[in-house]
Every structure is written in C-alpha cells, then in structure tokens.
Motif scaffolding. Sequence first.
Motif, PDB file in Angstrom:
ATOM      1  N   PRO A 180       0.811  -1.232   0.000  1.00 50.11           N
ATOM      2  CA  PRO A 180       0.000   0.000   0.000  1.00 50.11           C
ATOM      3  C   PRO A 180       0.833   1.265   0.000  1.00 50.11           C
ATOM      4  O   PRO A 180       0.472   2.251  -0.642  1.00 50.11           O
ATOM      5  N   ASP A 181       1.971   1.264   0.717  1.00 51.74           N
ATOM      6  CA  ASP A 181       2.819   2.455   0.760  1.00 51.74           C
ATOM      7  C   ASP A 181       3.353   2.817  -0.615  1.00 51.74           C
ATOM      8  O   ASP A 181       3.490   3.993  -0.957  1.00 51.74           O
ATOM      9  N   GLU A 182       3.693   1.805  -1.423  1.00 48.65           N
ATOM     10  CA  GLU A 182       4.203   2.073  -2.767  1.00 48.65           C
ATOM     11  C   GLU A 182       3.122   2.723  -3.622  1.00 48.65           C
ATOM     12  O   GLU A 182       3.388   3.657  -4.397  1.00 48.65           O
ATOM     13  N   ILE A 183       1.896   2.230  -3.498  1.00 49.29           N
ATOM     14  CA  ILE A 183       0.786   2.784  -4.276  1.00 49.29           C
ATOM     15  C   ILE A 183       0.531   4.233  -3.875  1.00 49.29           C
ATOM     16  O   ILE A 183       0.379   5.117  -4.730  1.00 49.29           O
ATOM     17  N   GLU A 184       0.509   4.496  -2.573  1.00 47.45           N
ATOM     18  CA  GLU A 184       0.265   5.858  -2.108  1.00 47.45           C
ATOM     19  C   GLU A 184       1.408   6.789  -2.483  1.00 47.45           C
ATOM     20  O   GLU A 184       1.195   7.982  -2.741  1.00 47.45           O
ATOM     21  N   ARG A 185       2.630   6.261  -2.516  1.00 47.10           N
ATOM     22  CA  ARG A 185       3.773   7.087  -2.906  1.00 47.10           C
ATOM     23  C   ARG A 185       3.643   7.523  -4.363  1.00 47.10           C
ATOM     24  O   ARG A 185       3.901   8.677  -4.711  1.00 47.10           O
ATOM     25  N   GLU A 186       3.233   6.602  -5.236  1.00 44.98           N
ATOM     26  CA  GLU A 186       3.026   6.950  -6.644  1.00 44.98           C
ATOM     27  C   GLU A 186       1.923   7.989  -6.778  1.00 44.98           C
ATOM     28  O   GLU A 186       2.049   8.952  -7.543  1.00 44.98           O
ATOM     29  N   ARG A 187       0.827   7.809  -6.041  1.00 42.27           N
ATOM     30  CA  ARG A 187      -0.268   8.773  -6.116  1.00 42.27           C
ATOM     31  C   ARG A 187       0.164  10.136  -5.609  1.00 42.27           C
ATOM     32  O   ARG A 187      -0.306  11.166  -6.091  1.00 42.27           O
ATOM     33  N   GLY A 188       1.066  10.163  -4.627  1.00 46.98           N
ATOM     34  CA  GLY A 188       1.542  11.433  -4.107  1.00 46.98           C
ATOM     35  C   GLY A 188       2.393  12.196  -5.109  1.00 46.98           C
ATOM     36  O   GLY A 188       2.390  13.427  -5.129  1.00 46.98           O
ATOM     37  N   VAL A 189       3.139  11.477  -5.961  1.00 48.73           N
ATOM     38  CA  VAL A 189       4.008  12.109  -6.955  1.00 48.73           C
ATOM     39  C   VAL A 189       3.261  12.423  -8.248  1.00 48.73           C
ATOM     40  O   VAL A 189       3.386  13.514  -8.810  1.00 48.73           O
ATOM     41  N   TYR A 190       2.450  11.456  -8.724  1.00 43.20           N
ATOM     42  CA  TYR A 190       1.832  11.590 -10.040  1.00 43.20           C
ATOM     43  C   TYR A 190       0.340  11.917 -10.002  1.00 43.20           C
ATOM     44  O   TYR A 190      -0.231  12.307 -11.012  1.00 43.20           O
ATOM     45  N   GLY A 191      -0.297  11.712  -8.853  1.00 44.06           N
ATOM     46  CA  GLY A 191      -1.739  11.897  -8.763  1.00 44.06           C
ATOM     47  C   GLY A 191      -2.502  10.601  -8.898  1.00 44.06           C
ATOM     48  O   GLY A 191      -3.696  10.543  -8.593  1.00 44.06           O
ATOM     49  N   PHE A 192      -1.836   9.538  -9.367  1.00 45.97           N
ATOM     50  CA  PHE A 192      -2.434   8.212  -9.491  1.00 45.97           C
ATOM     51  C   PHE A 192      -1.306   7.210  -9.538  1.00 45.97           C
ATOM     52  O   PHE A 192      -0.122   7.574  -9.613  1.00 45.97           O
ATOM     53  N   ALA A 193      -1.654   5.926  -9.473  1.00 45.73           N
ATOM     54  CA  ALA A 193      -0.655   4.858  -9.422  1.00 45.73           C
ATOM     55  C   ALA A 193      -0.812   3.922 -10.607  1.00 45.73           C
ATOM     56  O   ALA A 193      -1.841   3.928 -11.299  1.00 45.73           O
ATOM     57  N   VAL A 194       0.216   3.109 -10.852  1.00 45.83           N
ATOM     58  CA  VAL A 194       0.109   2.059 -11.859  1.00 45.83           C
ATOM     59  C   VAL A 194      -1.063   1.154 -11.489  1.00 45.83           C
ATOM     60  O   VAL A 194      -1.181   0.700 -10.355  1.00 45.83           O
ATOM     61  N   GLY A 195      -1.950   0.922 -12.439  1.00 48.54           N
ATOM     62  CA  GLY A 195      -3.144   0.118 -12.193  1.00 48.54           C
ATOM     63  C   GLY A 195      -4.382   0.944 -11.925  1.00 48.54           C
ATOM     64  O   GLY A 195      -5.494   0.415 -11.947  1.00 48.54           O
ATOM     65  N   ASP A 196      -4.239   2.251 -11.668  1.00 51.79           N
ATOM     66  CA  ASP A 196      -5.389   3.118 -11.437  1.00 51.79           C
ATOM     67  C   ASP A 196      -6.084   3.451 -12.763  1.00 51.79           C
ATOM     68  O   ASP A 196      -5.462   3.481 -13.830  1.00 51.79           O
ATOM     69  N   THR A 197      -7.360   3.721 -12.684  1.00 46.99           N
ATOM     70  CA  THR A 197      -8.127   4.183 -13.830  1.00 46.99           C
ATOM     71  C   THR A 197      -8.055   5.701 -13.905  1.00 46.99           C
ATOM     72  O   THR A 197      -8.218   6.384 -12.892  1.00 46.99           O
ATOM     73  N   VAL A 198      -7.787   6.233 -15.090  1.00 49.12           N
ATOM     74  CA  VAL A 198      -7.715   7.677 -15.290  1.00 49.12           C
ATOM     75  C   VAL A 198      -8.631   8.088 -16.439  1.00 49.12           C
ATOM     76  O   VAL A 198      -9.080   7.249 -17.221  1.00 49.12           O
ATOM     77  N   GLN A 199      -8.866   9.391 -16.511  1.00 48.61           N
ATOM     78  CA  GLN A 199      -9.721   9.932 -17.558  1.00 48.61           C
ATOM     79  C   GLN A 199      -9.001  11.078 -18.246  1.00 48.61           C
ATOM     80  O   GLN A 199      -8.358  11.903 -17.586  1.00 48.61           O
ATOM     81  N   SER A 200      -9.101  11.115 -19.577  1.00 49.49           N
ATOM     82  CA  SER A 200      -8.485  12.210 -20.324  1.00 49.49           C
ATOM     83  C   SER A 200      -9.389  13.431 -20.306  1.00 49.49           C
ATOM     84  O   SER A 200     -10.561  13.360 -19.914  1.00 49.49           O
ATOM     85  N   GLU A 201      -8.842  14.552 -20.740  1.00 47.85           N
ATOM     86  CA  GLU A 201      -9.641  15.778 -20.779  1.00 47.85           C
ATOM     87  C   GLU A 201     -10.767  15.687 -21.802  1.00 47.85           C
ATOM     88  O   GLU A 201     -11.678  16.514 -21.801  1.00 47.85           O
ATOM     89  N   TYR A 202     -10.726  14.659 -22.663  1.00 43.51           N
ATOM     90  CA  TYR A 202     -11.783  14.471 -23.660  1.00 43.51           C
ATOM     91  C   TYR A 202     -12.801  13.425 -23.215  1.00 43.51           C
ATOM     92  O   TYR A 202     -13.700  13.065 -23.974  1.00 43.51           O
TER      93      TYR A 202
END
Length: 247
Positions: A180-202
């Motif tokens: 969990p710490d690795e996932i939260e660390r990625e979200r803290g730097v990038y806003g999301f983590a590998v494996g997260d669902t994201v949405q484009s501006e379109y």
Amino acid sequence: MCVTDVTFYPLIVADRPDNGIYEMPPAGTDMSQLRIVPNLDVRPGDLVLGAYDETPNPARLRWAMQSCAAFPALPVSTGGYTALEGESLVWPSNGLALVIPREHVPAGVYGRHTAEYRPGDRVVRSFIHMPEDSDHRHGNEPRAVIQRGTVTAVEDGALTIAWAGRWPLVADPVMRLAAPDEIERERGVYGFAVGDTVQSEYGAAGVVLELWLHWYSGAPMAFVHWDGDQRTAQMTFGLSHDVPAAA
C-alpha cells in the motif's frame, strides 16, 4: 536461499534526502536476520536494504546510490542486470544484495508474506517487456515493468487474477502482495498509481501501465492503456484520477 560468506565493514551514512522515498526498515524488523545474498537469489517479498556491484574493499571508500533504503523485492533480470524492485534495471545480476528474508519481515509492511493468496488481495507482478517496435520510452530495448491486479478466486491452489490494463507481451513474471505504501507514494508524486483508472480531458477512460519522470524535463509521464486497446504516452497534467484501485 543461498547465503554468501561475508566479512563485515563499517558503513557510514553521510546523507539521505528527506523526500518521502527513502525509508528506514519498518518497526519490529529483526535486524539480526540481515543477509548478504547474490542478486539472483533475492526472492519476491524479501526486504531489500541495499545492493552492491563490486567486491567490498576496506581500503577503498565507495559511494553507493539507490532509490530506496528499504523496499519489498520483486526481482526480474535481463541482459546481465537485475531490477530488484521490478522496474529499474540498476543492479548487475552478479552483484550482491543486503536483505531481510521475507519470513522475518513484519506483517504490517505490505500485508501477509506468504504465497497463500486470498480473494480480494491486491497483488503486483513484474516481468521483462520486449517491445516489438520502437516505443515511447526506451526504443526497442527490453525493460522491467510492473502490473497490479486483484485476486478474484482461489480454487485448489489455482489463482484467478483481474490484472489492470494489458501488456502485449509478458516474459517470466514474478508476483507478490502489493505494498500500500508504494501505491500511495506513486499517487503522491503523479496523482495516481500504476493500475489506477484515469480519464483524459476528452472523457476517455484508461488504465495506467507505467509512470516515470521525463529524462530531460523531469515532467511526470504516464503510459496509458485506453478502452479500445489504444496505448499512448503523455504528460500526466492532462489526466484525472477516475476510480482509485483498491490498495
């Protein structure tokens, strides 16, 4: 695990950046279980405290740099190099690593440390990706990557896992419980983590396959697997976090 005979030398820690990435071994770690082993003998889930690429010499002071002070291993190798954390190929395969065997790592680090996975477990695997053509990051050179997923069923020792996103080619994957710490660390730097669902501006939805900082500008970058099987690499500022993956 093969244990290498060693001679002990003093270690002086001169500096450690306070950036939230460098971590001490977790509270409760039995440091008497520290072992020096060949990089190729490091197992998924062993706690890595460091690695070294030459024979220690007390007459020669060497600087050592690494991305973390302590992290759970997810090792894969290619071309004479080993990615101990599953992503950066920085350690020669014939080098040595300083580890706490996974059997002696406190359970609070990243969950249970056994191969007895349960439905609902968040897991991560690493493997060597072999691009068929020149791609967004390293041309056609093989590289280590990670992929996260969730265990959906366990029957007679066989696992069913819903992996987030899809890679075109997987070679010799290794797996452990996700930290969990690795996932939260990625979200803290990038806003999301590998494996997260994201949405484009379109409005398009996709799954994050890779995250890294641009080699020249330092801009945060993401490689995304979009609905419809398209994959693109882009700066993260054009993406928003849609549905967080369960950590």
